[in-house]
Motif scaffolding. Sequence first.
Motif, PDB file in Angstrom:
ATOM      1  N   LEU A  50      -4.541  10.650   4.779  1.00  0.00           N
ATOM      2  CA  LEU A  50      -3.697  10.071   5.821  1.00  0.00           C
ATOM      3  C   LEU A  50      -4.362   8.840   6.417  1.00  0.00           C
ATOM      4  CD1 LEU A  50      -1.255  10.126   7.761  1.00  0.00           C
ATOM      5  CD2 LEU A  50      -2.580  11.716   9.204  1.00  0.00           C
ATOM      6  N   ALA A  51      -5.639   8.940   6.728  1.00  0.00           N
ATOM      7  CA  ALA A  51      -6.355   7.806   7.315  1.00  0.00           C
ATOM      8  C   ALA A  51      -6.375   6.612   6.369  1.00  0.00           C
ATOM      9  CB  ALA A  51      -7.783   8.211   7.676  1.00  0.00           C
ATOM     10  N   GLU A  52      -6.580   6.860   5.091  1.00  0.00           N
ATOM     11  CA  GLU A  52      -6.592   5.761   4.118  1.00  0.00           C
ATOM     12  C   GLU A  52      -5.226   5.112   4.004  1.00  0.00           C
ATOM     13  OE1 GLU A  52     -10.124   7.313   1.076  1.00  0.00           O
ATOM     14  OE2 GLU A  52      -8.058   8.015   0.825  1.00  0.00           O
ATOM     15  N   GLN A  53      -4.177   5.925   4.032  1.00  0.00           N
ATOM     16  CA  GLN A  53      -2.817   5.375   4.010  1.00  0.00           C
ATOM     17  C   GLN A  53      -2.595   4.437   5.195  1.00  0.00           C
ATOM     18  OE1 GLN A  53      -0.353   5.655   1.829  1.00  0.00           O
ATOM     19  NE2 GLN A  53      -0.282   7.663   0.877  1.00  0.00           N
ATOM     20  N   LEU A  54      -2.974   4.889   6.375  1.00  0.00           N
ATOM     21  CA  LEU A  54      -2.726   4.117   7.584  1.00  0.00           C
ATOM     22  C   LEU A  54      -3.599   2.872   7.651  1.00  0.00           C
ATOM     23  CD1 LEU A  54      -2.433   7.141  10.029  1.00  0.00           C
ATOM     24  CD2 LEU A  54      -0.553   5.743   9.140  1.00  0.00           C
ATOM     25  N   GLU A  55      -4.813   2.967   7.141  1.00  0.00           N
ATOM     26  CA  GLU A  55      -5.701   1.799   7.140  1.00  0.00           C
ATOM     27  C   GLU A  55      -5.199   0.723   6.183  1.00  0.00           C
ATOM     28  OE1 GLU A  55      -9.370   3.675   6.200  1.00  0.00           O
ATOM     29  OE2 GLU A  55      -9.512   4.663   8.165  1.00  0.00           O
ATOM     30  N   ARG A  56      -4.733   1.127   5.019  1.00  0.00           N
ATOM     31  CA  ARG A  56      -4.156   0.144   4.090  1.00  0.00           C
ATOM     32  C   ARG A  56      -2.918  -0.503   4.709  1.00  0.00           C
ATOM     33  NH1 ARG A  56      -4.358   1.897  -2.292  1.00  0.00           N
ATOM     34  NH2 ARG A  56      -6.595   2.367  -2.408  1.00  0.00           N
ATOM     35  N   ALA A  57      -2.097   0.309   5.350  1.00  0.00           N
ATOM     36  CA  ALA A  57      -0.892  -0.228   5.969  1.00  0.00           C
ATOM     37  C   ALA A  57      -1.239  -1.246   7.048  1.00  0.00           C
ATOM     38  CB  ALA A  57      -0.061   0.915   6.549  1.00  0.00           C
ATOM     39  N   ALA A  58      -2.180  -0.894   7.908  1.00  0.00           N
ATOM     40  CA  ALA A  58      -2.569  -1.799   8.996  1.00  0.00           C
ATOM     41  C   ALA A  58      -3.105  -3.114   8.464  1.00  0.00           C
ATOM     42  CB  ALA A  58      -3.605  -1.113   9.879  1.00  0.00           C
ATOM     43  N   ALA A  59      -3.760  -3.069   7.323  1.00  0.00           N
ATOM     44  CA  ALA A  59      -4.354  -4.286   6.753  1.00  0.00           C
ATOM     45  C   ALA A  59      -3.310  -5.311   6.340  1.00  0.00           C
ATOM     46  CB  ALA A  59      -5.221  -3.923   5.550  1.00  0.00           C
ATOM     47  N   VAL A  60      -2.055  -4.874   6.145  1.00  0.00           N
ATOM     48  CA  VAL A  60      -0.995  -5.801   5.724  1.00  0.00           C
ATOM     49  C   VAL A  60       0.092  -5.952   6.782  1.00  0.00           C
ATOM     50  CG1 VAL A  60      -1.422  -5.431   3.273  1.00  0.00           C
ATOM     51  CG2 VAL A  60       0.263  -4.010   4.464  1.00  0.00           C
ATOM     52  N   GLY A  61      -0.198  -5.475   8.007  1.00  0.00           N
ATOM     53  CA  GLY A  61       0.746  -5.677   9.089  1.00  0.00           C
ATOM     54  C   GLY A  61       1.760  -4.574   9.295  1.00  0.00           C
ATOM     55  N   VAL A  62       1.525  -3.414   8.713  1.00  0.00           N
ATOM     56  CA  VAL A  62       2.395  -2.247   8.939  1.00  0.00           C
ATOM     57  C   VAL A  62       1.645  -1.332   9.893  1.00  0.00           C
ATOM     58  CG1 VAL A  62       3.655  -0.333   7.879  1.00  0.00           C
ATOM     59  CG2 VAL A  62       3.386  -2.501   6.646  1.00  0.00           C
ATOM     60  N   VAL A  63       2.041  -1.341  11.162  1.00  0.00           N
ATOM     61  CA  VAL A  63       1.200  -0.772  12.214  1.00  0.00           C
ATOM     62  C   VAL A  63       1.587   0.646  12.634  1.00  0.00           C
ATOM     63  CG1 VAL A  63       0.512  -3.010  13.106  1.00  0.00           C
ATOM     64  CG2 VAL A  63       2.609  -1.928  13.971  1.00  0.00           C
ATOM     65  N   GLY A  64       2.613   1.206  12.006  1.00  0.00           N
ATOM     66  CA  GLY A  64       2.991   2.571  12.340  1.00  0.00           C
ATOM     67  C   GLY A  64       3.921   3.141  11.292  1.00  0.00           C
ATOM     68  N   VAL A  65       3.958   4.480  11.227  1.00  0.00           N
ATOM     69  CA  VAL A  65       4.754   5.190  10.231  1.00  0.00           C
ATOM     70  C   VAL A  65       5.470   6.351  10.908  1.00  0.00           C
ATOM     71  CG1 VAL A  65       4.698   6.527   8.088  1.00  0.00           C
ATOM     72  CG2 VAL A  65       3.118   4.611   8.400  1.00  0.00           C
ATOM     73  N   VAL A  66       6.746   6.529  10.589  1.00  0.00           N
ATOM     74  CA  VAL A  66       7.465   7.743  10.979  1.00  0.00           C
ATOM     75  C   VAL A  66       7.366   8.709   9.806  1.00  0.00           C
ATOM     76  CG1 VAL A  66       9.627   8.754  11.742  1.00  0.00           C
ATOM     77  CG2 VAL A  66       9.017   6.435  12.468  1.00  0.00           C
ATOM     78  N   GLN A  67       6.629   9.782   9.998  1.00  0.00           N
ATOM     79  CA  GLN A  67       6.372  10.783   8.964  1.00  0.00           C
ATOM     80  C   GLN A  67       7.460  11.853   9.053  1.00  0.00           C
ATOM     81  OE1 GLN A  67       4.465  11.706   6.383  1.00  0.00           O
ATOM     82  NE2 GLN A  67       5.172  13.824   6.416  1.00  0.00           N
ATOM     83  N   ALA A  68       8.163  12.088   7.946  1.00  0.00           N
ATOM     84  CA  ALA A  68       9.328  12.975   7.950  1.00  0.00           C
ATOM     85  C   ALA A  68       9.049  14.300   7.245  1.00  0.00           C
ATOM     86  CB  ALA A  68      10.507  12.285   7.282  1.00  0.00           C
ATOM     87  N   TYR A 257       1.836   0.657   2.843  1.00  0.00           N
ATOM     88  CA  TYR A 257       1.289  -0.694   2.719  1.00  0.00           C
ATOM     89  C   TYR A 257       2.148  -1.596   1.833  1.00  0.00           C
ATOM     90  CZ  TYR A 257      -0.868   0.181  -1.936  1.00  0.00           C
ATOM     91  OH  TYR A 257      -1.102   0.447  -3.266  1.00  0.00           O
ATOM     92  N   LEU A 258       3.148  -1.027   1.141  1.00  0.00           N
ATOM     93  CA  LEU A 258       4.039  -1.837   0.311  1.00  0.00           C
ATOM     94  C   LEU A 258       5.308  -2.272   1.046  1.00  0.00           C
ATOM     95  CD1 LEU A 258       3.611   0.011  -3.091  1.00  0.00           C
ATOM     96  CD2 LEU A 258       2.728  -2.236  -2.442  1.00  0.00           C
ATOM     97  N   ILE A 259       5.437  -1.901   2.306  1.00  0.00           N
ATOM     98  CA  ILE A 259       6.584  -2.349   3.109  1.00  0.00           C
ATOM     99  C   ILE A 259       6.762  -3.877   3.052  1.00  0.00           C
ATOM    100  CG2 ILE A 259       7.191  -2.753   5.543  1.00  0.00           C
ATOM    101  CD1 ILE A 259       8.417  -0.238   4.737  1.00  0.00           C
TER     102      ILE A 259
END
Length: 294
Positions: A50-68, A257-259
């Motif tokens: 989870l942390a790696e997912q969020l760190e990769r996302a933050a690196a490209v400007g995706v600062v939050g995720v709604v987990q379903a 991170y692909l958003i």
Amino acid sequence: MSDPSGYVRTRSQDGRGDVRWPALPEPLRVPVYDNHAHLEIEDGDEPLTLAEQLERAAAVGVVGVVQAGGDIESSRWSAWAAASDPRVLAAVAIHPNEAPAYREAGRLDEAIAVIDELASQPRVRAIGETGLDFFRTDEAGLPAQFESFEAHIALAKKHGVAMQIHDRDAHDAVLETLRRVEAPDRTVFHCFSGDEAMARVAADRGYYLSFAGNVTFKNAQNLRDALAVTPLERILVETDAPFLTPTPHRGRPNAPYLIPVTVRFLADELGVGIDELCAQLAANTLAVYGSFAD
């Protein structure tokens, strides 16, 4: 499970070709959010935490995720993830394809009661994904789907949270159900799969349409037609990770991170500047789910 953090599912790699993670795209200048992902599902040649997912996302400007969530276990994991990291908010529900199995086991009421309890947590901001699926569930299972869907609508209203809808081959029935029982104030069509006509109806009713990576697929002109008639203030973007990886990475693992790949495609289709679109998408996300900082 007493400790939901230990829950994990693994996506099958049978019959798939390249399961390497795509390279990070160019970062967005204006931050956005992933409105729907399933980060409890491991995928790829090297599964990410989870942390790696969020760190990769933050690196490209995706600062939050709604987990379903989609069942009791994944909904509990979603609530745990949201409580554990300020970059995550949760949606909890019994997926329409799971509802018949719960009903057959005599546990649908119990399952919905669990969702009700989870929805009281402050960082659970949506009921989802719920809805109707006429593709994977046969006619015998449809009564359980309708029962579950209507119960989830009631929960979204009870808790004053948004609702994320799963709609597969059930457009008319979903729209009719929402009209008949009155949709929650903030209703989102997760991974919108309808056409231009449906998009017009949804927008007229004030629903939000969330577009995933499949809007980039060659055979998805219906989604691009729907996008074209959807007001900017009603558009959201999501991954549905680890599924629906956008072109040119289709078939490989998907992640928040692909958003940026999908956002840039949306901007081109709409003829809108990328920064302007990102700002609108972020504002729409916060309007639906509230602040990630709270």
